[in-house]
Design a protein around this motif. Sequence first.
Motif, PDB file in Angstrom:
ATOM      1  N   ALA A  76       0.836  -1.204   0.000  1.00  0.00           N
ATOM      2  CA  ALA A  76       0.000   0.000   0.000  1.00  0.00           C
ATOM      3  C   ALA A  76       0.870   1.253   0.000  1.00  0.00           C
ATOM      4  N   ARG A  77       1.938   1.237   0.797  1.00  0.00           N
ATOM      5  CA  ARG A  77       2.852   2.387   0.822  1.00  0.00           C
ATOM      6  C   ARG A  77       3.510   2.583  -0.537  1.00  0.00           C
ATOM      7  N   LEU A  78       3.910   1.503  -1.201  1.00  0.00           N
ATOM      8  CA  LEU A  78       4.531   1.605  -2.513  1.00  0.00           C
ATOM      9  C   LEU A  78       3.570   2.210  -3.537  1.00  0.00           C
ATOM     10  N   PHE A  79       2.327   1.728  -3.551  1.00  0.00           N
ATOM     11  CA  PHE A  79       1.352   2.289  -4.489  1.00  0.00           C
ATOM     12  C   PHE A  79       1.009   3.734  -4.151  1.00  0.00           C
ATOM     13  N   ASN A  80       0.977   4.087  -2.856  1.00  0.00           N
ATOM     14  CA  ASN A  80       0.715   5.472  -2.482  1.00  0.00           C
ATOM     15  C   ASN A  80       1.852   6.392  -2.913  1.00  0.00           C
ATOM     16  N   ILE A  81       3.077   5.946  -2.724  1.00  0.00           N
ATOM     17  CA  ILE A  81       4.234   6.756  -3.147  1.00  0.00           C
ATOM     18  C   ILE A  81       4.221   6.933  -4.655  1.00  0.00           C
ATOM     19  N   THR A  82       3.977   5.839  -5.381  1.00  0.00           N
ATOM     20  CA  THR A  82       3.968   5.906  -6.840  1.00  0.00           C
ATOM     21  C   THR A  82       2.847   6.804  -7.342  1.00  0.00           C
ATOM     22  N   SER A  83       1.655   6.651  -6.786  1.00  0.00           N
ATOM     23  CA  SER A  83       0.528   7.471  -7.206  1.00  0.00           C
ATOM     24  C   SER A  83       0.770   8.938  -6.892  1.00  0.00           C
ATOM     25  N   SER A  84       1.294   9.234  -5.710  1.00  0.00           N
ATOM     26  CA  SER A  84       1.558  10.631  -5.332  1.00  0.00           C
ATOM     27  C   SER A  84       2.642  11.241  -6.206  1.00  0.00           C
ATOM     28  N   ALA A  85       3.713  10.481  -6.452  1.00  0.00           N
ATOM     29  CA  ALA A  85       4.823  11.011  -7.248  1.00  0.00           C
ATOM     30  C   ALA A  85       4.396  11.254  -8.695  1.00  0.00           C
ATOM     31  N   LEU A  86       3.728  10.294  -9.320  1.00  0.00           N
ATOM     32  CA  LEU A  86       3.319  10.462 -10.712  1.00  0.00           C
ATOM     33  C   LEU A  86       2.272  11.573 -10.864  1.00  0.00           C
ATOM     34  N   ALA A  87       1.320  11.649  -9.929  1.00  0.00           N
ATOM     35  CA  ALA A  87       0.310  12.708 -10.003  1.00  0.00           C
ATOM     36  C   ALA A  87       0.940  14.077  -9.788  1.00  0.00           C
ATOM     37  N   THR A  88       1.885  14.172  -8.851  1.00  0.00           N
ATOM     38  CA  THR A  88       2.579  15.454  -8.624  1.00  0.00           C
ATOM     39  C   THR A  88       3.394  15.839  -9.845  1.00  0.00           C
ATOM     40  N   PHE A  89       4.077  14.875 -10.437  1.00  0.00           N
ATOM     41  CA  PHE A  89       4.857  15.147 -11.651  1.00  0.00           C
ATOM     42  C   PHE A  89       3.950  15.639 -12.781  1.00  0.00           C
ATOM     43  N   CYS A  90       2.777  14.996 -12.949  1.00  0.00           N
ATOM     44  CA  CYS A  90       1.836  15.432 -13.996  1.00  0.00           C
ATOM     45  C   CYS A  90       1.290  16.830 -13.716  1.00  0.00           C
ATOM     46  N   ILE A  91       1.018  17.153 -12.464  1.00  0.00           N
ATOM     47  CA  ILE A  91       0.512  18.491 -12.114  1.00  0.00           C
ATOM     48  C   ILE A  91       1.586  19.543 -12.398  1.00  0.00           C
ATOM     49  N   ILE A  92       2.814  19.235 -12.061  1.00  0.00           N
ATOM     50  CA  ILE A  92       3.914  20.177 -12.346  1.00  0.00           C
ATOM     51  C   ILE A  92       4.060  20.378 -13.848  1.00  0.00           C
ATOM     52  N   LEU A  93       3.977  19.305 -14.637  1.00  0.00           N
ATOM     53  CA  LEU A  93       4.065  19.436 -16.093  1.00  0.00           C
ATOM     54  C   LEU A  93       2.920  20.285 -16.642  1.00  0.00           C
ATOM     55  N   ILE A  94       1.731  20.127 -16.110  1.00  0.00           N
ATOM     56  CA  ILE A  94       0.592  20.931 -16.575  1.00  0.00           C
ATOM     57  C   ILE A  94       0.840  22.409 -16.295  1.00  0.00           C
ATOM     58  N   PHE A  95       1.334  22.742 -15.076  1.00  0.00           N
ATOM     59  CA  PHE A  95       1.618  24.146 -14.761  1.00  0.00           C
ATOM     60  C   PHE A  95       2.720  24.718 -15.643  1.00  0.00           C
ATOM     61  N   ILE A  96       3.712  23.897 -15.945  1.00  0.00           N
ATOM     62  CA  ILE A  96       4.783  24.381 -16.825  1.00  0.00           C
ATOM     63  C   ILE A  96       4.235  24.658 -18.217  1.00  0.00           C
ATOM     64  N   PHE A  97       3.440  23.754 -18.742  1.00  0.00           N
ATOM     65  CA  PHE A  97       2.901  23.971 -20.086  1.00  0.00           C
ATOM     66  C   PHE A  97       1.865  25.100 -20.123  1.00  0.00           C
ATOM     67  N   LEU A  98       1.214  25.367 -19.032  1.00  0.00           N
ATOM     68  CA  LEU A  98       0.313  26.497 -18.977  1.00  0.00           C
ATOM     69  C   LEU A  98       1.103  27.816 -18.913  1.00  0.00           C
ATOM     70  N   ARG A  99       2.168  27.809 -18.208  1.00  0.00           N
ATOM     71  CA  ARG A  99       2.991  29.030 -18.074  1.00  0.00           C
ATOM     72  C   ARG A  99       3.755  29.307 -19.374  1.00  0.00           C
ATOM     73  N   TYR A 100       4.320  28.263 -19.941  1.00  0.00           N
ATOM     74  CA  TYR A 100       5.102  28.400 -21.184  1.00  0.00           C
ATOM     75  C   TYR A 100       4.470  27.513 -22.252  1.00  0.00           C
ATOM     76  N   PRO A 101       3.569  27.993 -23.004  1.00  0.00           N
ATOM     77  CA  PRO A 101       2.942  27.165 -24.053  1.00  0.00           C
ATOM     78  C   PRO A 101       3.964  26.731 -25.107  1.00  0.00           C
ATOM     79  N   LEU A 102       3.650  25.688 -25.857  1.00  0.00           N
ATOM     80  CA  LEU A 102       4.552  25.148 -26.874  1.00  0.00           C
ATOM     81  C   LEU A 102       4.646  26.050 -28.107  1.00  0.00           C
ATOM     82  N   THR A 103       3.760  26.978 -28.279  1.00  0.00           N
ATOM     83  CA  THR A 103       3.790  27.866 -29.451  1.00  0.00           C
ATOM     84  C   THR A 103       4.948  28.839 -29.407  1.00  0.00           C
ATOM     85  N   ASP A 104       5.541  29.057 -28.225  1.00  0.00           N
ATOM     86  CA  ASP A 104       6.668  29.980 -28.108  1.00  0.00           C
ATOM     87  C   ASP A 104       7.947  29.412 -28.669  1.00  0.00           C
ATOM     88  N   TYR A 105       8.063  28.153 -28.845  1.00  0.00           N
ATOM     89  CA  TYR A 105       9.319  27.554 -29.282  1.00  0.00           C
ATOM     90  C   TYR A 105       9.409  27.477 -30.760  1.00  0.00           C
TER      91      TYR A 105
END
Length: 164
Positions: free
Chosen positions: A135-164
Amino acid sequence: PFERVAWTPRAPQGPPQDCFACIAKPPALRQASPVLSPSSAVYLMESKSCKGDSLRPAVPCKHSVEKKTMTNPTTVIEIYPDTTEVNDYYLWSIFNFVYLNFCCLGFIALAYSLKVRDKKLLNDLNGAVEDAKTARLFNITSSALATFCIILIFIFLRYPLTDY
């Protein structure tokens, strides 16, 4: 003074009430107490307030004597280790299931957390520890992957891909 008194023998009162072995015997197999003669019974007659039978001497039950001489068997008490020290990660699993359910990993963590609680109730300490680790392993994995996805969403919202 007792010339006209008629002596009638009384029925035996029976064994003590606490001895099942004597009570279970039929009356013919019980040991009969000796009956006193009428001449000696004049001095042993009971008053109506007495509950015991003073005409017949009390015959102690042989089973009550055996009970006193028997050694008590040893009582074995199983003491289980304290299962409250096994963490089930239940609240973390609920949080991951409701808010950070990345690829259903929060649901799997919640299922293992419930298994930990069930095994703690059944005093299966080894199984509870193993499921708690899972249970701890699945909680760590779920928290880490969800946090990583949330950070990626904020980055892409702040810096859209059209700028590159």
